[in-house]
Write a protein that holds these residues in place. Structure first.
Motif, PDB file in Angstrom:
ATOM      1  N   THR A  41       0.854  -1.187   0.000  1.00  0.00           N
ATOM      2  CA  THR A  41       0.000   0.000   0.000  1.00  0.00           C
ATOM      3  C   THR A  41       0.885   1.230   0.000  1.00  0.00           C
ATOM      4  O   THR A  41       1.741   1.382   0.866  1.00  0.00           O
ATOM      5  N   ILE A  91      -2.161  -1.323  -3.600  1.00  0.00           N
ATOM      6  CA  ILE A  91      -3.032  -0.152  -3.537  1.00  0.00           C
ATOM      7  C   ILE A  91      -2.186   1.100  -3.651  1.00  0.00           C
ATOM      8  O   ILE A  91      -1.157   1.238  -2.975  1.00  0.00           O
ATOM      9  N   SER A 147      -5.238   2.045 -13.502  1.00  0.00           N
ATOM     10  CA  SER A 147      -5.106   3.216 -12.635  1.00  0.00           C
ATOM     11  C   SER A 147      -5.957   4.346 -13.182  1.00  0.00           C
ATOM     12  O   SER A 147      -6.257   4.410 -14.384  1.00  0.00           O
ATOM     13  N   LEU A 195     -11.960   2.569  -3.080  1.00  0.00           N
ATOM     14  CA  LEU A 195     -10.910   3.311  -2.403  1.00  0.00           C
ATOM     15  C   LEU A 195     -11.485   4.583  -1.804  1.00  0.00           C
ATOM     16  O   LEU A 195     -12.353   5.222  -2.406  1.00  0.00           O
ATOM     17  N   SER A 250      -5.250   3.404  -7.672  1.00  0.00           N
ATOM     18  CA  SER A 250      -5.206   2.078  -8.279  1.00  0.00           C
ATOM     19  C   SER A 250      -5.437   1.037  -7.187  1.00  0.00           C
ATOM     20  O   SER A 250      -5.044   1.227  -6.038  1.00  0.00           O
ATOM     21  N   SER A 251      -6.092  -0.051  -7.556  1.00  0.00           N
ATOM     22  CA  SER A 251      -6.419  -1.115  -6.611  1.00  0.00           C
ATOM     23  C   SER A 251      -6.599  -2.418  -7.374  1.00  0.00           C
ATOM     24  O   SER A 251      -7.029  -2.398  -8.540  1.00  0.00           O
ATOM     25  N   ASP A 281      -8.936  -4.249  -7.038  1.00  0.00           N
ATOM     26  CA  ASP A 281     -10.375  -4.372  -7.242  1.00  0.00           C
ATOM     27  C   ASP A 281     -10.877  -3.634  -8.480  1.00  0.00           C
ATOM     28  O   ASP A 281     -12.066  -3.718  -8.810  1.00  0.00           O
TER      29      ASP A 281
END
Length: 249
Positions: free
Chosen positions: A96, A122, A143, A169, A183-184, A186
């Protein structure tokens, strides 16, 4: 923490409450641990200088061979210069990364010369918009970069939800910001997401929250490619420069 060549962090808890530059080396690799730092200049720098010395002079390596690689852990940066600054490349594979970046236009949250890929983890990086660079389209994880029409107050939560209203997020930068990059794992290509702002924040100590009130919706955007860059209205934003054009680092 300085290394003339390679600086690698594998774990532990590191708190740097005041410094010129937080982590620096010709190559910086973060594999784990919790790192929280506040810097007067760059937060993490590969092939740069510190303590007022000319940049590049104190390194045996430099140029495009330098890099920052983040494989895991938590990195929280508050920087008056660039949050992450690489004379070469940046690769985010996991962990993260939270960046409360600069408010001045000469710096930005993520600064690189060759490429910046995100393949996992993340990312929530906020800062000034003037010198902002989009992440590289060779990334395997999508992203979203948003450049706002006006600077947003410190503590404003930026919330990203999916088509069913699930929170992906929520990040509330601790400094004023004109741009944010999210960005994630998910996020999925071809899916639509709604970005909203909540001036009341998200009540999280580190700015990243698992639950938050959505706030005022700005736009809904579909992620059709690895990199989506938009303005406050959700319409495509054409970046004014590429990574290779920035030689200032």
């Amino acid at each position: 923490l300085h290394a003339d060549a390679a600086l690698t962090v594998n774990g532990g808890t590191i708190v740097i409450s005041r410094c010129y530059e937080g982590l620096e080396g010709a190559a910086v690799t973060l594999n784990g641990g919790e790192i929280r730092l506040t810097a007067r200049d760059d937060g993490v720098n590969s092939a740069g200088g510190s303590d007022g010395e000319p940049e590049m002079d104190r390194f045996s390596q430099g140029g495009n061979d330098s890099h920052i690689v983040i494989n895991g852990g938590l990195l929280q940066v508050t920087a008056s210069g660039d949050g992450l600054d690489a004379n070469g490349s940046i690769t985010l594979n996991g962990g993260t990364v939270l960046i409360n970046g600069p408010t001045a236009g000469a710096d930005t949250a993520i600064d690189f010369n060759t490429f910046c890929e995100i393949n996992g983890g993340i990312l929530a990086a906020a800062g000034s918009a003037g010198m902002a660079q989009d992440l590289s389209d060779t990334s395997s994880q999508p992203s979203l970069t948003v450049r706002f029409d006006a600077a947003q107050p410190a503590g404003t939560a930026v919330n990203l939800t999916d088509g069913e209203g699930n929170l992906i997020l929520s990040f509330a930068p601790s400094r004023e910001f004109g741009m944010i990059q999210l960005s994630s794992p998910d996020l999925s290509l071809g899916e639509s997401y709604t970005l909203s702002l909540n001036t009341d924040g998200n009540q999280s100590a580190n700015g990243l929250a698992e639950a938050a009130e959505p706030g005022e919706a700005l736009f809904t955007v579909s992620l059709e490619s690895a990199v989506t860059s938009v303005g406050s209205d959700g319409q495509p934003f054409e970046a004014g420069r590429s990574g290779g054009q920035n030689q200032r680092s």
